[in-house]
Design an enzyme around this catalytic site. Structure first.
Site, PDB file in Angstrom:
ATOM      1  N   GLU A 177      38.398  41.240  36.627  1.00 56.91           N
ATOM      2  CA  GLU A 177      37.375  41.696  37.169  1.00 56.91           C
ATOM      3  C   GLU A 177      36.180  40.573  36.499  1.00 56.91           C
ATOM      4  OE1 GLU A 177      36.334  44.566  33.245  1.00 56.91           O
ATOM      5  OE2 GLU A 177      37.699  45.283  34.831  1.00 56.91           O
ATOM      6  N   TYR A 202      38.161  31.305  40.853  1.00 54.64           N
ATOM      7  CA  TYR A 202      39.052  32.233  41.039  1.00 54.64           C
ATOM      8  C   TYR A 202      39.457  32.249  42.706  1.00 54.64           C
ATOM      9  CZ  TYR A 202      37.785  34.528  36.533  1.00 54.64           C
ATOM     10  OH  TYR A 202      37.517  34.705  35.371  1.00 54.64           O
TER      11      TYR A 202
END
Length: 140
Positions: free
Chosen positions: A100, A112
């Protein structure tokens, strides 16, 4: 002297190095604490680390924290930590990875996505300041 991108895994049961605790406190305010048996930490000594929570029976792991010291950012160390830990987790049978991140952490979101992560959800008002959490996954 360690090469700039030399990523090492902390041996299971080893205490956290003081620099990890200090960097964690600097980044998050409150350090994580000693590693539990299901947690693993990869590091570039003195400059960064990636902490994962593993669920080997489920073939899953969650990136709990990834930190690079401010003075060492922009050198590819976050990418090296992420890619090395992902590869070693997959070799250990954990090929469903989760994390997260705050939407406002644009550098992390770019990292990411560049490393093969895909958005898979959102947690509204997840953080204490009311900011949402973006959920990401990486399979295989």
């Amino acid at each position: 002297m360690t090469r700039p991108h030399a990523v090492h895994r902390l041996l299971e049961g080893a205490p956290l190095p003081p620099w990890v605790v200090a960097l964690d406190r600097q980044a998050f305010g409150e350090p994580w604490g000693d590693l539990a048996g299901h947690e693993a930490l990869w590091m570039v000594p003195e400059v960064g680390f990636a902490l994962w929570s593993r669920a080997p029976r489920a073939g899953e792991a969650e990136l709990v924290r990834i930190v690079v010291a401010p003075a060492a950012r922009g050198r590819g160390l976050g990418r090296a930590l992420l890619m090395t830990s992902q590869r070693e987790l997959a070799a250990d049978g954990m090929d469903c990875l989760y994390l997260e991140v705050r939407p406002s952490n644009e550098a992390a979101v770019r990292l990411y996505e560049a490393c093969g992560w895909s958005p898979c959800g959102r947690r509204p008002r997840y953080y204490a300041d009311g900011e949402d959490a973006l959920l990401y996954q990486r399979l295989g």
